[in-house]
Write a protein that holds these residues in place. Structure first.
Motif, short mmCIF file in Angstrom:
data_model
loop_
_atom_site.label_atom_id
_atom_site.label_comp_id
_atom_site.label_asym_id
_atom_site.label_seq_id
_atom_site.Cartn_x
_atom_site.Cartn_y
_atom_site.Cartn_z
N ILE A 30 0.84 -1.20 0.00
CA ILE A 30 0.00 0.00 0.00
C ILE A 30 0.88 1.25 0.00
O ILE A 30 0.60 2.23 -0.71
N ARG A 31 1.97 1.23 0.74
CA ARG A 31 2.90 2.36 0.73
C ARG A 31 3.46 2.58 -0.68
O ARG A 31 3.54 3.70 -1.17
N ARG A 32 3.78 1.48 -1.35
CA ARG A 32 4.31 1.57 -2.71
C ARG A 32 3.26 2.10 -3.69
O ARG A 32 3.58 2.87 -4.59
N LEU A 33 2.01 1.65 -3.52
CA LEU A 33 0.94 2.14 -4.38
C LEU A 33 0.81 3.66 -4.26
O LEU A 33 0.67 4.36 -5.27
N LYS A 34 0.84 4.15 -3.04
CA LYS A 34 0.75 5.61 -2.83
C LYS A 34 1.95 6.31 -3.46
O LYS A 34 1.80 7.35 -4.11
N ALA A 35 3.12 5.73 -3.29
CA ALA A 35 4.34 6.33 -3.87
C ALA A 35 4.28 6.32 -5.39
O ALA A 35 4.66 7.30 -6.04
N ASP A 36 3.79 5.22 -5.97
CA ASP A 36 3.66 5.13 -7.43
C ASP A 36 2.71 6.20 -7.96
O ASP A 36 2.99 6.84 -8.97
N ALA A 37 1.59 6.39 -7.27
CA ALA A 37 0.62 7.41 -7.68
C ALA A 37 1.24 8.81 -7.61
O ALA A 37 1.07 9.63 -8.53
N ALA A 38 1.97 9.08 -6.56
CA ALA A 38 2.63 10.39 -6.41
C ALA A 38 3.68 10.58 -7.50
O ALA A 38 3.80 11.68 -8.08
N LYS A 39 4.44 9.53 -7.82
CA LYS A 39 5.44 9.62 -8.88
C LYS A 39 4.78 9.88 -10.24
O LYS A 39 5.29 10.68 -11.04
N ALA A 40 3.67 9.21 -10.49
CA ALA A 40 2.95 9.41 -11.76
C ALA A 40 2.46 10.85 -11.87
O ALA A 40 2.61 11.48 -12.92
N PHE A 41 1.90 11.36 -10.80
CA PHE A 41 1.40 12.74 -10.81
C PHE A 41 2.54 13.73 -11.05
O PHE A 41 2.43 14.63 -11.90
N ALA A 42 3.63 13.55 -10.35
CA ALA A 42 4.78 14.44 -10.52
C ALA A 42 5.34 14.36 -11.93
O ALA A 42 5.70 15.38 -12.54
N ALA A 43 5.40 13.16 -12.48
CA ALA A 43 5.91 12.99 -13.85
C ALA A 43 5.00 13.67 -14.86
O ALA A 43 5.48 14.29 -15.82
N LEU A 44 3.69 13.59 -14.66
CA LEU A 44 2.77 14.28 -15.56
C LEU A 44 2.98 15.78 -15.50
O LEU A 44 2.98 16.45 -16.54
N ARG A 45 3.16 16.29 -14.32
CA ARG A 45 3.37 17.74 -14.18
C ARG A 45 4.65 18.18 -14.89
O ARG A 45 4.71 19.28 -15.42
N ARG A 46 5.66 17.32 -14.90
CA ARG A 46 6.93 17.62 -15.59
C ARG A 46 6.87 17.28 -17.07
O ARG A 46 7.82 17.52 -17.81
N ARG A 47 5.78 16.65 -17.48
CA ARG A 47 5.61 16.14 -18.84
C ARG A 47 6.70 15.11 -19.18
O ARG A 47 7.23 15.08 -20.29
N ASP A 48 6.99 14.28 -18.21
CA ASP A 48 8.01 13.24 -18.34
C ASP A 48 7.30 11.91 -18.59
O ASP A 48 6.96 11.19 -17.66
N TRP A 49 7.10 11.62 -19.86
CA TRP A 49 6.32 10.43 -20.26
C TRP A 49 6.94 9.14 -19.77
O TRP A 49 6.26 8.26 -19.28
N LYS A 50 8.26 9.02 -19.90
CA LYS A 50 8.94 7.78 -19.51
C LYS A 50 8.75 7.50 -18.02
O LYS A 50 8.44 6.38 -17.62
N SER A 51 8.90 8.51 -17.18
CA SER A 51 8.70 8.32 -15.74
C SER A 51 7.23 8.06 -15.42
O SER A 51 6.91 7.29 -14.51
N PHE A 52 6.33 8.72 -16.16
CA PHE A 52 4.90 8.50 -15.94
C PHE A 52 4.52 7.05 -16.22
O PHE A 52 3.87 6.39 -15.42
N THR A 53 4.96 6.55 -17.38
CA THR A 53 4.60 5.17 -17.73
C THR A 53 5.26 4.16 -16.79
O THR A 53 4.66 3.14 -16.45
N ALA A 54 6.48 4.45 -16.35
CA ALA A 54 7.15 3.56 -15.39
C ALA A 54 6.37 3.51 -14.08
O ALA A 54 6.17 2.43 -13.50
N ALA A 55 5.91 4.66 -13.61
CA ALA A 55 5.13 4.71 -12.36
C ALA A 55 3.79 4.00 -12.53
O ALA A 55 3.34 3.28 -11.63
N MET A 56 3.17 4.17 -13.69
CA MET A 56 1.89 3.51 -13.96
C MET A 56 2.07 1.99 -13.99
O MET A 56 1.25 1.25 -13.42
#
Length: 141
Positions: A30-56
């Protein structure tokens, strides 16, 4: 996917797993799920597709680890059919049905995925909905 599931059944399985896991594995997932969601959000804000898809993809992997019922043979067969064309995939909500987010590698690959799955749909209830992610957020087409 066109499949329907009762979220309460999935959630009951997750809660049972959470209560009986002796090594606190569920809490870590569950901690990892929350971290993955936060990473995906941050990557979207940076427009970092590779990090977004990795987090997803990490989110999807952790979701299945928390509850193997989050997926099923039909979902896995859809993913297997289109795997070379996608950057990321996950299911919304409790999983096992409902909406699958598929992020294609390109617009050309997205069109090929759609053609492939429309020609041979996973179920008679399967439907496509387009969406776009931009500076305003997620838009369903």
């Amino acid at each position: 996917t066109g499949q329907k599931r009762m979220a309460r059944n999935v959630l009951n399985g997750v809660i049972a797993y959470y209560r009986k896991n002796p090594c606190d594995i569920a809490r870590e997932i569950i901690r990892r799920l929350k971290a993955d969601a936060a990473k995906a959000f941050a990557a979207l804000r940076r427009r970092d597709w590779k990090s977004f898809t990795a987090a997803m993809n990490a989110y999807w992997t952790n979701k299945k680890a928390l509850d193997p019922g989050s997926t099923n043979p039909m979902v896995e067969s859809i993913i297997a059919r289109i795997a070379p064309l996608i950057d990321a995939v996950t299911l919304c909500g409790a999983g096992g049905g409902g909406f699958m987010y598929i992020l294609a590698k390109s617009a050309k690959d997205a069109a090929k995925i759609r053609r492939t799955l429309e020609r041979n749909p996973p179920s008679k209830y399967s439907r496509f909905y387009g969406f776009a992610i931009d500076e305003r957020g997620l838009a369903i087409e």
